[in-house]
Motif scaffolding. Structure first.
Motif, short mmCIF file in Angstrom:
data_model
loop_
_atom_site.label_atom_id
_atom_site.label_comp_id
_atom_site.label_asym_id
_atom_site.label_seq_id
_atom_site.Cartn_x
_atom_site.Cartn_y
_atom_site.Cartn_z
N PHE A 383 0.85 -1.19 0.00
CA PHE A 383 0.00 0.00 0.00
C PHE A 383 0.89 1.24 0.00
N TYR A 384 0.57 2.20 -0.86
CA TYR A 384 1.25 3.49 -0.89
C TYR A 384 0.27 4.57 -0.44
N THR A 385 0.77 5.51 0.36
CA THR A 385 -0.08 6.60 0.82
C THR A 385 -0.28 7.61 -0.30
N ALA A 386 -1.55 7.91 -0.60
CA ALA A 386 -1.88 8.89 -1.64
C ALA A 386 -2.22 10.25 -1.04
N GLU A 387 -2.72 10.27 0.19
CA GLU A 387 -3.12 11.54 0.79
C GLU A 387 -3.12 11.38 2.30
N SER A 388 -2.66 12.42 3.01
CA SER A 388 -2.67 12.44 4.47
C SER A 388 -3.14 13.81 4.95
N HIS A 389 -3.85 13.82 6.07
CA HIS A 389 -4.23 15.08 6.71
C HIS A 389 -4.03 14.92 8.21
N ILE A 390 -3.17 15.74 8.81
CA ILE A 390 -2.86 15.64 10.23
C ILE A 390 -3.49 16.82 10.97
N LEU A 416 -7.74 2.04 0.50
CA LEU A 416 -7.92 1.87 1.95
C LEU A 416 -7.99 3.25 2.58
N HIS A 417 -9.11 3.54 3.21
CA HIS A 417 -9.35 4.84 3.86
C HIS A 417 -9.35 4.59 5.36
N LEU A 418 -8.37 5.16 6.05
CA LEU A 418 -8.24 4.88 7.49
C LEU A 418 -8.02 6.15 8.29
N PHE A 419 -8.16 6.00 9.61
CA PHE A 419 -8.04 7.12 10.53
C PHE A 419 -7.29 6.66 11.77
N HIS A 420 -6.19 7.34 12.09
CA HIS A 420 -5.41 7.06 13.29
C HIS A 420 -5.62 8.18 14.31
N ALA A 421 -5.65 7.82 15.58
CA ALA A 421 -5.60 8.79 16.68
C ALA A 421 -4.38 8.48 17.54
N MET A 422 -3.59 9.51 17.85
CA MET A 422 -2.45 9.40 18.74
C MET A 422 -2.90 9.87 20.11
N LEU A 423 -2.75 9.00 21.12
CA LEU A 423 -3.27 9.28 22.45
C LEU A 423 -2.17 9.21 23.50
N ASP A 424 -2.40 9.89 24.64
CA ASP A 424 -1.51 9.72 25.78
C ASP A 424 -2.05 8.60 26.66
N ASP A 425 -1.39 8.36 27.80
CA ASP A 425 -1.80 7.26 28.66
C ASP A 425 -3.20 7.43 29.24
N ASP A 426 -3.67 8.68 29.30
CA ASP A 426 -5.01 8.94 29.83
C ASP A 426 -6.09 8.86 28.77
N GLY A 427 -5.69 8.60 27.52
CA GLY A 427 -6.65 8.51 26.43
C GLY A 427 -6.97 9.83 25.77
N ASP A 428 -6.27 10.90 26.15
CA ASP A 428 -6.50 12.20 25.52
C ASP A 428 -5.77 12.28 24.19
N GLU A 429 -6.41 12.89 23.19
CA GLU A 429 -5.82 12.99 21.86
C GLU A 429 -4.65 13.97 21.83
N ILE A 430 -3.57 13.54 21.20
CA ILE A 430 -2.42 14.41 20.92
C ILE A 430 -2.46 14.87 19.47
N ALA A 431 -2.86 13.97 18.58
CA ALA A 431 -2.97 14.29 17.16
C ALA A 431 -3.80 13.20 16.49
N THR A 432 -4.31 13.53 15.28
CA THR A 432 -5.02 12.54 14.47
C THR A 432 -4.53 12.66 13.03
#
Length: 482
Positions: A383-390, A416-432
Motif C-alpha cells: 500500500f502506498y499513501t496517496a493523501e494524508s491530513h494531520i 484503503l481509507h483509514l483514521f489514526h488517533a495518537m493518544l496519551d496514557d489517559d486517552g486524551d488525543e495528541i494528534a489525528t
C-alpha cells in the motif's frame, strides 16, 4: 534463550549486555575486577539512548541486569553464556573450562575472542561440542556483525543455536566456513591497518590523512557494499569480469606491504598524538545510527539488519495476524511507542514531521495485522499513501508514552481509507491523521487489486468499524471563515 550470561564486563561485555537488555531478555553478569558492577551499570546507562534509537523490543529494561559473584553462578543461571574476558588464550581456556563444568548440558558457551582458534579454546572442556566463537564488533549494541566460528569438536547444533540466538538479538551472524586465526573481518582490517602503518612510517601520509583517505572515499562505499561489490561496479557494464581484466595486472604491482613495520617509539607516538582529539563514543553512536538508518530504505548492509530488527519488534508487539472468524476490536489498538529524543525540535516538543513518522508505524502495525509483511512486499505488493491530513491537538515531549488507535473508514479492492488517533496514557488525543492509501504493484508502480487474504481481513475490519462514530476530523479541509 531467556537469560543471557556474560562473563567479563568490559567494553565488549557491556555491549552484549546493552544489546540483550534492549531485546527484552534477562542478563546475568560477572567480572572479578574491582568496581566492575558499577562500571557495567554505568556503561549500560550511557549506551541506552542509542539502543532506544535502534529500537527496543517488549520488556526491554536495564533493571533486568543481575550481578553475581563468579562465572559458575552465571553458568548455572543462564541459558546462553558469552565469555568476554581478556584476549589471552590461557585466560580464556581456564574460564571456558569453569563455565563448561558448571553449566547444564544444553547451554551453549560462546567466546567473544577476536582471533583465537576455537579448537584450542575448547581443548580443556568436557563438552567441547557446545563451545563456539561468537566474535562481535564494537559497539556491540549497534554494529550487527557477529562472526560464528566452530572448532574441530563444535557440533552443528551449537552453531545453529548460536546463530539463532544472535539473530534474535538483531544481529547479522556470519558463519566462518573454516577455522583460521583472526577469522574474516579482523584479517581484512589488519591488512588495511598494516598498510596504513607502512604509509605513516615512510612519511607518505600522517595518521589523520590515512583516516581522511578512508572516511571521504572507500568508507562511504563500504557502509553498504563490500570490496567485491565495489570492484564489480568498477567494471561498468562488464562487471567483475571486465574489472579483473582491466585491474587484474595491478596485483603484480608493489602497491602493498602487508608484513607489519617495526613499532618504533616514533611510530607509536605519532599514532597516539594523532588520535588524542578523537570524538567521544556518543558521536560515533550517532553517526553509526544515521548511516544504518540511511541504508535502511535501500536494504543494504546494516540498514537491512535494522529493517529486519524493526520487523521483529513490530511482530513482537502487534496482536496475532487476523484470521477468519476473529472478533475485531473497534477501534483497533495495534501500536505503542515513546517520543524519542531525536524527534524533539528546538521548542523541546515533538517535531511536525515525526508525528507522521509515528503514524507510519501505526499503519505498519495494521498492515502486519492483515498479512502485509516482508513476504508480501517481496512478492511485489504494498500500500502506498496517496493523501494524508494531520490535526495537531497538543504538544508531546521527549519520553512521553504514545498509543495509537486505528479505524478503517472504507475499503475497496484498490483503496484503503483509514483514521489514526495518537493518544496519551489517559486517552486524551495528541494528534489525528486521516489517510487514503492505494494498493500497488511495486514493480510497475500501478494500482492493482489487494491480494484476497488481505482483502478479506480489511473488509472484516471495515465491517466491525462501521458502527463507530465517524471521527470529527475526518473529511475536514483547511480554510478560514468568511
Amino acid at each position: 534463550m531467556s537469560t543471557f550470561g556474560i562473563v567479563g564486563a568490559g567494553a565488549i561485555g557491556s555491549g552484549w549486555a546493552v544489546r540483550t537488555l534492549a531485546a527484552g531478555r534477562d542478563v546475568v553478569a560477572t567480572d572479578h575486577a574491582p568496581g566492575a558492577e558499577a562500571k557495567l551499570r554505568a556503561a549500560v546507562d550511557r549506551a541506552w539512548p542509542a539502543a532506544r534509537r535502534l529500537g527496543l523490543l517488549p520488556g526491554a529494561d536495564p533493571a533486568r541486569l543481575r550481578w553475581v559473584d563468579d562465572a559458575a553462578a552465571v553458568a548455572v543461571a543462564a541459558s546462553f553464556v558469552q565469555e568476554c574476558v581478556p584476549e589471552r588464550e590461557s585466560v580464556k581456556r581456564e574460564v571456558l573450562a569453569k563455565l563448561d563444568a558448571a553449566a547444564p548440558p544444553q547451554v551453549v558457551i560462546a567466546s567473544s575472542s577476536s582471533g583465537l582458534l576455537p579448537t584450542r579454546l575448547q581443548a580443556d572442556c568436557s563438552h567441547p561440542e557446545r563451545i563456539v566463537v561468537g566474535h562481535p564488533f564494537n559497539p556491540v549494541y549497534l554494529l550487527p556483525l557477529v562472526e560464528v566460528v566452530a572448532g574441530e569438536r563444535t557440533s552443528p547444533a551449537t552453531v545453529a543455536a548460536a546463530t539463532a540466538t544472535y539473530r534474535a538479538l538483531g544481529m547479522h551472524p556470519l558463519v566462518v566456513r573454516r577455522e583460521v586465526e583472526g577469522y574474516v573481518a579482523d584479517r581484512l582490517q589488519e591488512a588495511l591497518w598494516r598498510e596504513a602503518l607502512w604509509l605513516v612510517t615512510r612519511g607518505v601520509a600522517t595518521p589523520a590523512e590515512i583516516d581522511e583517505a578512508i572516511v571521504y572515499g572507500p568508507g562511504l562505499r563500504w557502509a553498504g557494499m563490500g570490496p567485491a561489490a565495489v570492484f564489480h561496479l568498477a567494471g561498468g557494464d562488464g562487471g567483475m569480469a571486465h574489472a579483473l581484466d582491466h585491474f587484474g595486472p595491478g596485483l603484480d604491482l608493489p602497491w602493498t606491504d602487508l608484513p607489519p613495520p617495526p613499532m618504533t617509539d616514533e611510530l607509536r607516538a605519532a599514532l597516539v598524538d594523532a588520535t588524542a582529539g578523537t570524538p567521544p563514543a556518543e558521536l560515533r553512536d550517532d553517526y553509526l545510527l544515521a548511516v544504518m538508518q540511511a541504508l535502511r530504505p535501500a536494504g543494504l548492509g546494516g540498514g537491512r539488519t535494522v529493517a529486519e530488527h524493526e520487523g521483529r519488534r513490530l511482530a513482537a508487539t502487534a496482536p496475532s495476524r487476523w484470521q477468519p472468524g476473529d472478533q475485531v476490536p473497534a477501534p483497533l489498538e495495534l501500536y505503542r511507542c515513546r517520543v524519542e529524543p531525536e524527534w524533539v525540535d528546538y521548542n523541546l516538543h515533538m517535531g511536525e514531521s515525526f508525528y507522521l513518522f509515528a503514524f507510519g508505524w501505526a499503519s505498519d502495525a495494521l498492515f502486519r495485522y492483515v498479512g502485509i509483511d516482508e513476504g508480501y512486499r517481496e512478492a511485489g505488493h504494498s500500500f502506498y499513501t496517496a493523501e494524508s491530513h494531520i490535526t495537531y491537538r497538543r504538544e508531546a515531549a521527549s519520553g512521553d508514552p504514545l498509543r495509537f488507535t486505528t479505524q478503517v473508514l472504507a475499503v475497496d479492492e484498490k483503496r484503503l481509507h483509514l483514521f489514526h488517533a495518537m493518544l496519551d496514557d489517559d486517552g486524551d488525543e495528541i494528534a489525528t491523521t486521516e489517510q487514503m492509501l492505494l494498493h500497488v504493484d511495486t514493480g510497475s508502480g500501478r494500482t492493482t487489486p489487494t491480494l484476497p487474504g488481505t482483502q478479506r481481513a480489511l473488509e472484516a475490519i471495515a465491517a466491525a468499524h462501521a458502527a463507530l462514530p465517524r471521527p470529527t476530523d475526518a473529511g475536514r479541509v483547511i480554510g478560514t471563515r468568511r
